[in-house]
Design an enzyme around this catalytic site. Sequence first.
Site, short mmCIF file in Angstrom:
data_model
loop_
_atom_site.label_atom_id
_atom_site.label_comp_id
_atom_site.label_asym_id
_atom_site.label_seq_id
_atom_site.Cartn_x
_atom_site.Cartn_y
_atom_site.Cartn_z
N ASN A 25 18.20 -6.26 18.24
CA ASN A 25 17.21 -5.05 18.26
C ASN A 25 18.06 -4.00 17.71
OD1 ASN A 25 17.59 -3.83 20.55
ND2 ASN A 25 16.72 -5.75 21.51
N GLY A 33 15.52 -14.00 24.06
CA GLY A 33 15.59 -14.98 22.83
C GLY A 33 17.10 -15.38 22.73
N VAL A 34 17.58 -15.33 21.27
CA VAL A 34 18.92 -15.63 20.90
C VAL A 34 19.92 -14.67 21.34
CG1 VAL A 34 18.90 -14.93 18.82
CG2 VAL A 34 20.21 -16.90 19.42
N ASP A 35 19.38 -13.38 21.14
CA ASP A 35 20.23 -12.24 21.84
C ASP A 35 20.63 -12.29 23.27
OD1 ASP A 35 21.43 -9.68 21.70
OD2 ASP A 35 19.34 -8.69 21.67
N SER A 118 14.31 -12.95 13.04
CA SER A 118 12.91 -12.29 13.33
C SER A 118 11.86 -13.41 13.77
CB SER A 118 12.59 -11.84 12.07
OG SER A 118 13.08 -10.48 12.04
N THR A 119 11.99 -14.74 13.46
CA THR A 119 11.04 -15.79 13.74
C THR A 119 10.54 -16.14 14.94
OG1 THR A 119 12.40 -17.87 13.67
CG2 THR A 119 11.50 -16.63 11.41
N GLY A 120 11.37 -15.26 16.30
CA GLY A 120 10.86 -15.52 17.59
C GLY A 120 9.90 -14.41 17.98
N TYR A 122 9.78 -11.43 17.24
CA TYR A 122 9.55 -10.43 16.26
C TYR A 122 8.46 -11.18 15.50
CZ TYR A 122 13.17 -7.01 17.22
OH TYR A 122 13.85 -5.90 17.63
P1 ADP Z 1 13.58 -12.33 16.82
O1 ADP Z 1 13.43 -11.07 18.03
O2 ADP Z 1 14.49 -11.78 15.77
O3 ADP Z 1 12.51 -12.95 16.34
P2 ADP Z 1 14.38 -14.36 18.84
O4 ADP Z 1 15.78 -14.52 19.56
O5 ADP Z 1 13.06 -14.06 19.61
O6 ADP Z 1 14.66 -13.13 17.63
O7 ADP Z 1 13.98 -15.44 17.97
C1 ADP Z 1 14.75 -16.08 16.62
C2 ADP Z 1 15.10 -17.41 16.78
O8 ADP Z 1 16.22 -17.87 17.46
C3 ADP Z 1 13.77 -18.05 17.07
O9 ADP Z 1 13.75 -19.30 16.30
C4 ADP Z 1 14.44 -18.74 18.56
O10 ADP Z 1 13.77 -19.96 18.78
C5 ADP Z 1 15.81 -19.09 18.19
N1 ADP Z 1 16.75 -19.12 19.47
C6 ADP Z 1 16.57 -18.76 20.59
N2 ADP Z 1 17.57 -18.81 21.63
C7 ADP Z 1 18.72 -19.68 20.50
C8 ADP Z 1 19.72 -20.12 20.61
N3 ADP Z 1 20.48 -20.12 21.82
N4 ADP Z 1 20.35 -20.65 19.58
C9 ADP Z 1 19.69 -20.76 18.45
N5 ADP Z 1 18.45 -20.21 18.23
C10 ADP Z 1 17.91 -19.53 19.30
#
Ligand code: ADP
Length: 169
Positions: A25, A33-35, A118-120, A122
Amino acid sequence: MTDRLELIQGDITHVTADAIVNAANSSLGGGGGVDGAIHRAAGRELLAECLTLGRCPTGQARITKGYRLPAGHVIHAVGPVWQGGRNGEDALLASCYRNAFALMEKHGLRTVAFPSISTGVYGFPIERAAPIALREIREALERRPELERVTVVLFSEKDLKVYQQALGA
Ligand code: ADP
């Protein structure tokens, strides 16, 4: 060209590559999430470096070291929050991928893994995001022969299927 592109299901924090991309972000201060997963795996030094960078506008990207990750670098790309699709979301998403590849070139990096930006949280619909992501990745592979491998790491089987279908389409 597509022999240098792979789609896998898994956890991006486990991927060994010159860089992994973080769906960050604008504050670059970590999140869910992934962050969150990337910051947990990389350790506190990642946050410390991120906090020296200031804010990162939507559609842009910044690079840091990977610290305790198996990846050498983290490219923090700020995807758009979905607002219905008429607020430039498609172009901003494409810009994340382009700016990530520009940073790879600048730093001489050859292998990279992306999450589905962005597909989580966001809320960008993955069926619309996948063709945009894959178009930008293919274009980069065509334009940049130095790129050895681009991996898209999908967290769920359902997401993997969406990307596989978009790749075949
Ligand atoms: P955003 O805020 O950009 O939407 P998110 O982290 O919420 O980011 O989601 C982005 C994508 O990353 C989603 O499809 C989520 O399922 C995926 N994700 C979450 N954790 C991991 C991980 N450890 N490795 C790979 N993808 C992940």
